[in-house]
Enzyme design. Structure first.
Site, PDB file in Angstrom:
ATOM      1  N   HIS A 263     -14.194  10.627 -39.687  1.00 46.08           N
ATOM      2  CA  HIS A 263     -14.334  11.314 -40.018  1.00 46.08           C
ATOM      3  C   HIS A 263     -15.226  11.297 -41.279  1.00 46.08           C
ATOM      4  CE1 HIS A 263     -14.581  15.225 -42.779  1.00 46.08           C
ATOM      5  NE2 HIS A 263     -13.999  15.660 -41.919  1.00 46.08           N
TER       6      HIS A 263
ATOM      7  N   GLU B 274     -21.045  16.510 -37.380  1.00 42.12           N
ATOM      8  CA  GLU B 274     -20.577  16.819 -39.062  1.00 42.12           C
ATOM      9  C   GLU B 274     -21.108  16.157 -39.528  1.00 42.12           C
ATOM     10  OE1 GLU B 274     -16.228  17.959 -38.747  1.00 42.12           O
ATOM     11  OE2 GLU B 274     -16.675  16.626 -39.456  1.00 42.12           O
TER      12      GLU B 274
END
Ligand code: 13P
Length: 255
Positions: free
Chosen positions: A99, A171
């Site tokens: 992430h 993302e």
């Protein structure tokens, strides 16, 4: 219409105690019609400290458990880290790896992320491999170069069968928490580039993440390249999360 099964994952980030997580799961269970799980994989990724209470609360519901990170190591003198076998104890099925907040705040590099991906796959955990470009890289026209580089590094040395089992989340860092997502067309183009960067990814599920919410989910999920979403803020509200799951369901039945 896509042949890949949709997946909607809620990344709770550093929100919810073990106690409050149980309440949120109860609300989510009430908001998602159980037949949704026939068509969509729905995953909750709470903080480590809430894994046990979420595991208990989702038992028998059709929801799956995910973690937000995992150690690259099996066991040993790695203070504060959590290993794959520890996650498996709670029935964890998915793990977010790489992430952008872990890359930025915990200084995780591509090599370590690759080791985490391999560790997951060795233990039968499904990595949700997150990649994305920063605002500066986006503005400089380096999006494709950046994300394909990240994805090649993340899957370096991984066998094609394992690549196919994995999940990717595109993302864009500049969209996370901003309230404004990437456009569906742009996100689909980047995901197409991601798929062509590593053999096997054309069969793997690729999600979009970055301010996905009920208002924009239908348009994003209508893109054949986008198999689901990795949801931050909107996953903390049971109604919003359930509406996104519903959009994913409708996306497979809408030609
Ligand atoms: P937001 O949905 O809050 O933008 O977060 C996206 C994200 O980082 C999910 O991992």
């Amino acid at each position: 219409m896509t042949h890949r099964r949709p997946l909607i994952a809620g990344n709770w980030k550093m929100h919810q105690t073990a106690a409050s997580a149980g309440v949120l799961v109860a609300e989510i269970c009430a908001a998602i019609p159980p037949q949704s799980y026939d068509d969509v994989d729905v995953v909750l990724c709470p903080p480590y400290t809430a894994l046990a209470s979420v595991a208990q609360a989702i038992a028998g519901s059709g929801l799956h458990l995910g973690a937000q990170d995992v150690s690259a190591h099996e066991w040993g003198a790695y203070t504060a880290q959590i290993s794959a076998p520890m996650l498996l104890e709670f029935g964890t099925r998915y793990v977010i790896v790489g992430h952008s907040e872990c890359r930025a705040y915990a200084r995780q590099q591509d090599e370590e992320i690759n080791a985490k991906v391999r560790r997951c796959l060795k233990h039968g955990l499904i990595p949700i491999v997150a990649v994305g470009e920063t605002h500066e890289e986006h503005a400089a026209g380096k999006t494709h170069e950046r994300v394909t580089g990240q994805i090649r590094e993340a899957f370096a040395g991984v066998e094609i069968g394992d690549v196919e089992r994995a999940v990717v989340a595109y993302e864009p860092v500049w969209a996370i928490g901003s309230g404004t997502s990437d456009t569906p067309e742009e996100a689909a183009t980047v995901i197409a580039a991601i798929r062509s960067a590593v053999p096997g990814l054309e069969r793997a599920r690729c999600l979009y993440g970055g301010s996905m919410k009920p208002e924009n989910a239908a348009a994003l999920l209508a893109q054949p390249q986008i198999d689901g979403g990795l949801i931050g803020g909107a996953s903390l509200n049971a109604q919003s999360f359930a509406q996104i799951v519903d959009h994913a369901r409708k996306a497979i039945t809408t030609p």
